[in-house]
Enzyme design. Structure first.
Site, PDB file in Angstrom:
ATOM      1  N   GLU A 112       0.864  -1.314  -0.266  1.00  0.00           N
ATOM      2  CA  GLU A 112      -0.082   0.014   0.110  1.00  0.00           C
ATOM      3  C   GLU A 112       0.954   1.187   0.086  1.00  0.00           C
ATOM      4  O   GLU A 112       1.790   1.097   0.805  1.00  0.00           O
ATOM      5  CB  GLU A 112      -0.832   0.343   1.206  1.00  0.00           C
ATOM      6  CG  GLU A 112      -1.876   1.106   1.212  1.00  0.00           C
ATOM      7  CD  GLU A 112      -2.978   1.337   2.470  1.00  0.00           C
ATOM      8  OE1 GLU A 112      -3.942   2.221   2.308  1.00  0.00           O
ATOM      9  OE2 GLU A 112      -2.926   0.193   3.159  1.00  0.00           O
ATOM     10  N   GLY A 167       3.176   2.412  10.472  1.00  0.00           N
ATOM     11  CA  GLY A 167       3.139   1.748  11.787  1.00  0.00           C
ATOM     12  C   GLY A 167       2.720   0.086  11.748  1.00  0.00           C
ATOM     13  O   GLY A 167       3.330  -0.460  12.401  1.00  0.00           O
ATOM     14  N   ALA A 168       2.064   0.047  10.737  1.00  0.00           N
ATOM     15  CA  ALA A 168       1.606  -1.388  10.466  1.00  0.00           C
ATOM     16  C   ALA A 168       0.802  -1.722   9.054  1.00  0.00           C
ATOM     17  O   ALA A 168       0.123  -0.586   8.533  1.00  0.00           O
ATOM     18  CB  ALA A 168       0.748  -2.197  11.509  1.00  0.00           C
ATOM     19  N   MET A 169       0.717  -2.864   8.692  1.00  0.00           N
ATOM     20  CA  MET A 169      -0.100  -3.102   7.229  1.00  0.00           C
ATOM     21  C   MET A 169      -1.089  -4.335   7.505  1.00  0.00           C
ATOM     22  O   MET A 169      -0.732  -5.310   7.930  1.00  0.00           O
ATOM     23  CB  MET A 169       0.760  -3.331   6.297  1.00  0.00           C
ATOM     24  CG  MET A 169       0.033  -3.354   4.788  1.00  0.00           C
ATOM     25  SD  MET A 169      -0.780  -1.742   4.229  1.00  0.00           S
ATOM     26  CE  MET A 169      -1.963  -2.683   3.422  1.00  0.00           C
ATOM     27  N   HIS A 223      -6.577  -1.837  15.523  1.00  0.00           N
ATOM     28  CA  HIS A 223      -6.612  -1.166  14.067  1.00  0.00           C
ATOM     29  C   HIS A 223      -6.450  -1.880  12.801  1.00  0.00           C
ATOM     30  O   HIS A 223      -7.340  -2.198  12.106  1.00  0.00           O
ATOM     31  CB  HIS A 223      -5.937   0.056  14.132  1.00  0.00           C
ATOM     32  CG  HIS A 223      -5.852   0.850  13.000  1.00  0.00           C
ATOM     33  ND1 HIS A 223      -6.704   2.062  12.824  1.00  0.00           N
ATOM     34  CD2 HIS A 223      -5.434   0.839  11.612  1.00  0.00           C
ATOM     35  CE1 HIS A 223      -6.585   2.630  11.659  1.00  0.00           C
ATOM     36  NE2 HIS A 223      -6.060   1.681  10.814  1.00  0.00           N
ATOM     37  N   GLU A 224      -5.324  -2.690  12.873  1.00  0.00           N
ATOM     38  CA  GLU A 224      -5.012  -3.529  11.774  1.00  0.00           C
ATOM     39  C   GLU A 224      -6.075  -4.662  11.678  1.00  0.00           C
ATOM     40  O   GLU A 224      -6.491  -5.217  10.571  1.00  0.00           O
ATOM     41  CB  GLU A 224      -3.606  -4.115  11.922  1.00  0.00           C
ATOM     42  CG  GLU A 224      -2.449  -2.959  11.863  1.00  0.00           C
ATOM     43  CD  GLU A 224      -2.696  -1.652  10.761  1.00  0.00           C
ATOM     44  OE1 GLU A 224      -3.294  -2.055   9.532  1.00  0.00           O
ATOM     45  OE2 GLU A 224      -2.592  -0.765  10.887  1.00  0.00           O
ATOM     46  N   HIS A 242      -9.356  -3.848  10.311  1.00  0.00           N
ATOM     47  CA  HIS A 242      -9.420  -3.550   8.983  1.00  0.00           C
ATOM     48  C   HIS A 242      -9.932  -4.892   8.000  1.00  0.00           C
ATOM     49  O   HIS A 242     -10.217  -4.856   7.107  1.00  0.00           O
ATOM     50  CB  HIS A 242      -8.044  -3.249   8.469  1.00  0.00           C
ATOM     51  CG  HIS A 242      -7.689  -1.922   8.129  1.00  0.00           C
ATOM     52  ND1 HIS A 242      -8.372  -0.993   7.501  1.00  0.00           N
ATOM     53  CD2 HIS A 242      -6.542  -1.053   8.826  1.00  0.00           C
ATOM     54  CE1 HIS A 242      -7.775   0.226   7.668  1.00  0.00           C
ATOM     55  NE2 HIS A 242      -6.831   0.185   8.435  1.00  0.00           N
ATOM     56  N   GLU A 275      -9.741   3.993   6.616  1.00  0.00           N
ATOM     57  CA  GLU A 275      -8.745   4.445   7.491  1.00  0.00           C
ATOM     58  C   GLU A 275      -9.481   5.284   8.675  1.00  0.00           C
ATOM     59  O   GLU A 275      -9.440   5.075   9.789  1.00  0.00           O
ATOM     60  CB  GLU A 275      -7.588   5.344   7.038  1.00  0.00           C
ATOM     61  CG  GLU A 275      -6.604   4.479   6.351  1.00  0.00           C
ATOM     62  CD  GLU A 275      -6.038   3.444   6.931  1.00  0.00           C
ATOM     63  OE1 GLU A 275      -6.143   3.302   8.035  1.00  0.00           O
ATOM     64  OE2 GLU A 275      -5.321   2.646   6.230  1.00  0.00           O
TER      65      GLU A 275
END
Length: 877
Positions: free
Chosen positions: A123, A264-266, A300-301, A304, A323
């Site tokens: 991304e 931060g992360a994916m 959060h991840e 998603h 987001e």
């Protein structure tokens, strides 16, 4: 500067001409020459003409169509594109073999190496660095991935989805693993990881009784620091079932922590890749804040999986759809895990620190932008934090039941699609029979609205009149603004400290305790009000606006003492503190005495001594607005030196006035004997350390000795770092001794030494700038690792206002030199560091001239990336 960058515009969106139903990828991993064979099952869905695939620094080895090798005249291949001149009319398979060099990929986009491991970041547009593809979020495909590597080098082979066939490659030292993801997804959610990694493992049973295998993988030797992340993951999975009815949909869920990562992360489907700072924690190396960040980012991840993966965004202009919505969800999760009021305060602090300056400067853009030059530069606080506030306002407008009905409808109608903001808002309209046409303006209009409130009470008629006005300042490309739908949660507090009743409201629509401000100005009349009220407006920060209200200092003190809304207690404390700071800055610049702070001091200590208040809330109340916040409040002709003098002076004055009383409060705080990052322990430590920080600001030897002793004897990182941070703002010999001891204690632990680098960079001393330059050659620093760069240079630029904004311009030059040196290697990180210049026009003239000179030097440099070109161009515009 590159002069030829064409913007991408929302109005130009066109659905793709081809669908890619299935993707089969075969990776033969080698450090400098990885071969990727991609077999794409394509079909034309509209239009005519050639097939054009995106690429970035690719080398084509071979190409075939339906199993037949293509001839040179059949296609065009370059590093950035593959064009098939005459694709078949019916469905067809295109096979492309490319070669890439993961070791040389310093951009950390596509396939790269972190340590000795292979990992990916796709991304927004990283997949095109792996193979040629329709690299856009509205192309959804089912992926099967075969990964092959040397077994000794990479015993772990991970991909998206569920594991399939695996084994050794006969006659070689290599092995393979096949992964299949049954859920169609865009290319930006693709991921692989391969390496020699440690792991902890667990399981989770979903609400339908399915068992999911969980794993968190990291460098060997750090497994013990992954258990908080695992606990956070399991709580996230349960919470999403309870709060939103969302169940996990694969057999496995893997999280991999790597040390080289731009973000931060994916949220890659079933294989989340994380910056290791958001996974690794134990009491000796992580603070309470770190534990909370890890909990929030893990959540959060994971969230998603539904808001981003199962339902993705049609195009990058809709980025807030995944987001902003997911930030709202992780905020709500964290609020349920710890203290809801304090979590709200922390989120609003972040919004005001990161998003309000963005909305008020040259980089302002709507939550859903209408144009961009480089999409990587739109992973912003506006998209994330303000996007979350828009979702929160929908919850406020519709209420809990209406919001849940709208979310259920959104999931049901958009699962498996690439959706738009319109799809999201329409789901709420249809579920609740509510017209949100006016509300949708929040998505397209940039800027932070300013609300002015003035009240008057008529005792004879028992009527309270509240005049409300709203205005949004002009922003780049939007000079004319329209009134927004602003939900204002309110209470009218009577002399006894309780909310007053009223018999009738006119002049604005009201639902429960929410006034709906929809026009440029409205006069709201409350009838049957028994006594003069003090209005408590914007409770819970019900809208992302600036509020100016005609309340006296006595009114604010009254609210601080009595308001039933904890957020507004903190907010009025901030108002009192800000008024004192702005007045002090004016006095310092005018050469007059600084106004007396007795009223503020008495109000603050009374709040801190209120044992019934959450200790974390009391700590927030005692924490003054930052220098950056004061600069934003002043807004123009800003003198960072005067602001620092004013803030330091007020802190010292408060410490000297209140020292004995604060010390007694601190001594009376008890915390659990064993460290736990829960609400009770976090609250006790936050208040103890907030008081210590203020006492040290008073400059007394006893307070400094207390901080030095806490640093030496602390049994957890929270207390150790708090003491060191307090000492870092002094000139005491204890400061350097403690910094050296910290460095020695954590030698070799890069994540912890990031804290040390940040402290060195933020010391308010003229020696800090040369110290930062010195540390750029220290073994603890790496010019290629984003975490190290952010810790040292990012902290200096963002959190050391005096030294970054030095009158001689040396702070600007330091940051610009780093940006230019980094740009060719990692343009994303370079551009994000450059954002620190966004408020340069608000500075006083000499600094403004120096900042502009530095920015123009950057702009004039040759071979700038799109990322840096975009930021410097908009910052100077």
């Amino acid at each position: 500067m590159k002069p030829d960058i064409a913007p991408t515009r929302l109005e130009d969106y066109r659905a793709p001409d081809f669908a890619i139903d299935r993707v089969h990828l075969d990776f033969r991993l080698e450090p400098t020459a990885t071969r990727v064979t991609a077999t794409l099952a394509l079909r034309r869905v509209r239009g005519s003409g050639p097939l054009r695939l995106d690429g970035d620094e690719l080398r084509l080895i071979a190409a075939s169509l339906d199993g037949t090798p293509l001839q040179p005249g059949d296609f065009e291949a370059a590093a950035d594109r593959f064009v098939l001149a005459a694709p078949p009319a019916g469905p067809f398979e295109l096979t492309l073999e490319t070669e890439i060099n993961p070791t040389a990929n310093t951009q950390l986009m596509g396939l790269f190496r972190s340590g000795h491991a292979y990992c990916t970041q796709c991304e927004a547009e990283g997949f095109r660095r792996i193979t040629y593809f329709l690299d856009r979020p509205d192309v959804l495909s089912v992926y099967t991935t075969r990964i092959e590597a040397k077994k000794a080098e990479a015993p772990i082979l991970l991909g998206n989805g569920n594991p399939g066939e695996a084994g050794d490659v006969p006659g070689t030292d290599r092995h393979f693993a096949v992964w299949h993801d049954p859920h169609p997804k865009p290319s930006y959610l693709f991921a692989i990881v391969a390496g020699d990694l440690g792991a902890i493992r667990d399981t989770f049973t979903t609400m339908s009784g399915r068992k999911v295998d969980l794993a968190i993988l990291c460098e060997h030797g750090k497994e013990e620091r992954c258990f908080h992340a695992m606990d956070s993951l399991k709580r996230s999975m349960k919470w999403d079932e309870d709060a939103f009815g969302r169940e996990y949909d694969l057999d496995v869920f893997n999280v991999v922590a790597v040390s080289d990562f731009n973000m931060g992360a994916m949220e890659n489907k079933g294989l989340n890749v994380f910056n290791d700072r958001f996974v690794l924690a134990d009491s000796d190396t992580a603070t309470d804040g770190d534990y909370a960040y890890i909990e929030g980012v893990i959540a959060h991840e994971y969230f998603h999986n539904w808001t981003g993966n199962r339902i993705t965004c049609r195009d990058w202009f809709q980025l807030c759809l995944k987001e902003g919505l997911t930030v709202y969800r992780d905020q709500e999760f964290s609020a349920d895990m710890l203290s809801r009021p304090v979590k709200r305060i922390e989120d609003v602090r972040t919004l005001k620190a990161r998003q309000f300056p963005e909305d008020g400067g040259p980089l302002a853009h709507p939550v859903r932008p209408e144009t961009y030059l480089e999409i990587n530069n739109f992973y912003t606080a506006t998209v994330y934090e303000k996007g979350a506030e828009l979702v929160r306002m929908i919850h406020t407008v519709l209420g809990p039941e209406g919001f849940r009905a709208g979310m259920d409808r959104y999931f049901a109608e958009n699962d498996g699609t690439a959706a738009t903001v319109e799809d999201f808002v329409t789901a709420f309209e249809e579920a609740t029979d509510t017209d949100l046409t006016h509300f949708k303006l929040w998505y397209s209009q940039a800027g932070t609205p300013e609300i002015v409130a003035k009240g008057h009470y008529d005792a004879a008629s028992r009527r309270y009149t509240l005049n409300l006005a709203q205005a949004t300042p002009p922003t780049p490309g939007q000079q004319v603004k329209r009134p927004l739908h602003v939900p204002i949660r309110f209470g009218l507090i009577g002399p006894n400290g309780e909310d007053l009743d009223f018999t009738r409201v006119s002049g604005a629509r009201r639902t429960g305790d929410v006034i709906h401000l929809t026009e440029a100005s409205q006069t709201v009349e409350f009838e049957g009000v028994a006594a003069r009220p003090v209005p408590s407006l914007l409770r819970g920060f019900s809208a992302p606006v600036r509020l100016s209200i005609d309340l006296s200092a006595d009114d604010l003190v009254f609210l601080l003492r009595t308001d039933s809304d904890p957020f507004n207690r903190w907010q009025v404390a901030q108002m009192l503190e800000m008024r004192a700071l702005v007045a002090a800055v004016a006095a310092i610049r005018g050469g007059t005495p600084v106004p007396d702070s007795t009223v503020l001091a008495d109000a603050l200590v009374a709040a801190v001594e209120t044992a019934t208040l959450d200790p974390s809330l009391r700590a927030q109340i005692l924490t003054l607005p930052s220098e950056s916040e004061v600069a934003r409040e002043i807004g123009r002709d800003v003198d960072p030196d005067a602001i620092a003098l004013a803030r330091d002076g007020l802190r010292a004055s408060l410490a000297q006035r209140l020292g004995d009383r604060l010390a007694r409060v601190r001594e009376g705080i008890t915390e659990p004997r064993a460290y736990r990052p829960d609400a009770a322990g976090t609250g006790a430590r936050s208040l103890r350390n907030a008081i210590l920080d203020l006492l040290v600001a008073g400059g007394g030897d006893a307070a400094i000795e207390t901080a030095a002793r806490q640093f030496r004897t602390a049994d957890n990182m929270t207390d150790r770092l708090a003491a060191l941070a307090a000492l870092n703002r002094t000139r005491s010999p204890h400061r350097r001794e403690a910094l050296q001891a910290f460095r020695q204690r954590y030698e070799g632990d890069a994540l912890v030494l990031d804290k040390w680098l940040a402290l060195e960079a933020t010391a308010p001393s003229p020696e800090t700038l040369p110290r930062v330059r010195e540390l750029m050659n220290d073994p603890a620093f790496s010019a290629t690792n984003p975490n190290r760069i952010r810790a040292l240079v990012g902290s200096f630029a963002a959190a050391n206002q005096v030294q970054f904004n030095r009158m001689d311009g040396a702070g600007y030059d330091l940051v610009a030199d780093v940006v230019l040196g980094l740009d060719a290697k990692n343009p994303q990180t370079a551009a994000r560091i450059l954002v620190s210049f966004r408020s340069w026009r608000a500075l006083e003239e000499k600094r403004r001239i120096a900042a502009e000179r530095t920015l123009r030097r950057v702009a004039a440099s040759a071979n700038l990336s799109r990322d840096v070109t975009d930021i410097v161009t908009r910052t100077l515009a």
